[in-house]
Design an enzyme around this catalytic site. Structure first.
Site: not given
Ligand code: DQA
Length: 154
Positions: A110, A103, A77, A26, A80, A21, A13-14, A101
């Site tokens: 963070r 990111h 990825n 990012y 969320a 964004r 998502p996103n 995985e």
């Protein structure tokens, strides 16, 4: 074609909003620019890659189910869903496809709620904080592992 492995790039998502964004976190590369970059890299590596992005958990799960026996490696990825989705975790275990995985940001530097991943312990590797280059390292690694497993050379 002989020696052509199929790798799926899955974005959660996103990530369709990449490039606009939270660009301080990012970056400014859009998802379609990222996909172009990975397509170019895949040609050099002699692998097939396909792309899927969804904001919906069930669509990601269905895509993973549909990958069984068609895809040899997944680069995911989960965005969320990394921090929430036991369901996507279970789907990856179910299809028995190795995955890396990725990111873009360093999730360990963070907010505390981002430090838990439902994927890291069952992944065949995790990349976090290398920016979009993380995806390039991931497909290179997947290609090397697949070719090695099949005793071929890149
Ligand atoms: C992300 C990190 C997640 O915590 C976040 O929810 C994302 C993107 C990353 O690529 O850095 O959407 O997975």
């Amino acid at each position: 074609m002989k020696n052509m492995f199929n790798i799926l790039i899955l974005n959660g998502p996103n990530l369709n909003l990449l490039g606009t964004r939270e660009t301080n976190i990012y970056g400014k590369t859009t998802l379609s620019q990222l996909n172009d970059l990975l397509n170019k890299e895949s040609k050099k590596l002699n692998i097939n890659i396909s792309h899927f992005q969804s904001n919906a958990e069930h669509e990601i799960i269905e895509k993973i189910h549909a990958s069984k026996k068609k895809i040899q490696y997944i680069i995911i990825n989960p965005a969320a869903f990394t921090h929430t989705s036991l369901a996507i975790r279970d789907s990856l275990i179910s299809v028995e496809i190795p995955f890396i995985e990725v990111h873009i940001s360093n999730i360990y530097s963070r907010e505390t709620f981002r430090t838990h991943s439902w994927f890291s312990d069952i992944s065949s590797g995790t990349i976090s904080g290398l920016g979009i280059e993380g995806y390039i390292w991931a497909i290179k690694t997947a290609a090397i592992r697949l070719f090695k497993k099949n005793k071929n050379k890149i």
